[in-house]
Design a protein around this motif. Structure first.
Motif, short mmCIF file in Angstrom:
data_model
loop_
_atom_site.label_atom_id
_atom_site.label_comp_id
_atom_site.label_asym_id
_atom_site.label_seq_id
_atom_site.Cartn_x
_atom_site.Cartn_y
_atom_site.Cartn_z
N PHE B 81 43.08 52.34 23.11
CA PHE B 81 44.33 51.60 23.20
C PHE B 81 44.77 51.65 24.66
O PHE B 81 44.17 52.35 25.47
CB PHE B 81 45.40 52.21 22.27
N GLY B 82 45.81 50.88 24.99
CA GLY B 82 46.30 50.86 26.37
C GLY B 82 45.70 49.71 27.16
O GLY B 82 45.24 48.73 26.59
N ALA B 83 45.74 49.86 28.48
CA ALA B 83 45.31 48.77 29.37
C ALA B 83 43.82 48.84 29.66
O ALA B 83 43.28 49.93 29.86
CB ALA B 83 46.10 48.85 30.67
N MET B 84 43.16 47.68 29.66
CA MET B 84 41.75 47.64 30.05
C MET B 84 41.42 46.29 30.67
O MET B 84 42.10 45.30 30.45
CB MET B 84 40.83 47.99 28.89
N GLY B 85 40.38 46.29 31.49
CA GLY B 85 40.02 45.09 32.22
C GLY B 85 38.87 44.35 31.58
O GLY B 85 38.22 44.87 30.66
N PRO B 86 38.59 43.11 32.05
CA PRO B 86 37.48 42.33 31.51
C PRO B 86 36.17 43.11 31.58
O PRO B 86 35.89 43.77 32.58
CB PRO B 86 37.42 41.11 32.44
N GLY B 87 35.41 43.04 30.51
CA GLY B 87 34.11 43.71 30.48
C GLY B 87 34.16 45.17 30.07
O GLY B 87 33.13 45.78 29.80
#
Lengths: 83, 150
Positions: B81-87
């Motif tokens: 959960f939380g923030a994540m970037g492309p890929g």
């Protein structure tokens, strides 16, 4: 009875809070929603289309016709998008 | 059997190796990895919200149901959960069974239920701003083939 109500995703954003404590005599989830809708426009907007809202009672998925007797925590959220 | 819900990134290769090592003797291991789509380069990132009290319980219930339906020697559900970037890796499942067909079926079952019965909500950040990912009708329809389900 006093319930803790949690809101997630766009319901949280529309209502403007993640949780609140509500004292109510509502017998079912549907009654509680009807009561919340009359409070303020932001609640009416968030609960304007219940087809887009799911409910969990004490962290178990439930439905709008479910009774609230004995329930401590009610959560409202959109259809889940895990995976 | 394990359910893990965490904000931190995970190392898919290391998780798979550890799972396979723990499943030695099973005969068949199936793993699945879910990544953040890049939408053709348009997606800047994703934020996943969840319901902390309920997530672990819901995932454990899904896993228990899978174990009741198939012969699994091990199973793993790991979801971020939380923030994540492309890929970036969002989640993975792994199943181990004496038989490959059961390992595949159980992994598919876990994925189908994770999609629409685990309390996660994805928000995408793109060039036009942010938007909650909407549940798709086909995700709900995918559960029908497993009925009666949890």
């Amino acid at each position: 009875m006093t319930l803790t109500i949690l809101y997630f995703a766009w319901l949280r954003e529309r209502i403007g809070l993640p949780r609140e404590s509500v004292t109510t005599e509502a017998a079912t989830v549907a009654d509680l929603v009807a009561e919340l809708r009359t409070r303020e426009d932001r609640y009416a907007l968030a609960f304007s289309d219940l087809r887009a809202v799911r409910v969990a009672l004490d962290q178990q998925l439930s439905d709008f016709s479910a009774p609230l007797a004995g329930v401590r925590e009610v959560a409202f959220f959109p259809p889940m998008t895990g995976g | 059997m394990a359910v893990r819900v965490q904000a931190e990134p995970f190392d898919y290769g290391a998780e798979c190796a550890a799972f396979a090592a723990g499943a030695a003797g099973a005969g068949a291991v199936v793993t699945f990895l879910g990544l953040v789509r890049d939408n053709g380069g348009a997606l800047r990132g994703m934020e996943i919200e969840h319901y902390p009290g309920m997530t672990q319980t819901a995932l454990a219930a899904i896993e228990t149901e899978a174990r009741a339906r198939w012969t699994l020697t091990e199973a793993l559900i790991l979801h971020r959960f939380g923030a994540m970037g492309p890929g970036e890796a969002i989640m993975m499942v792994a199943t181990a069974s004496p038989h490959r067909a059961e390992a595949f079926a159980a992994a598919e079952f876990l994925m189908d239920y994770l999609k629409s019965r685990a309390p996660f909500w994805k928000k995408e950040f793109g060039p036009l701003g942010e938007a909650w990912v909407e549940a798709r009708d086909q995700d709900e329809a995918a559960l029908a083939r497993w009925q009666p389900g949890p």
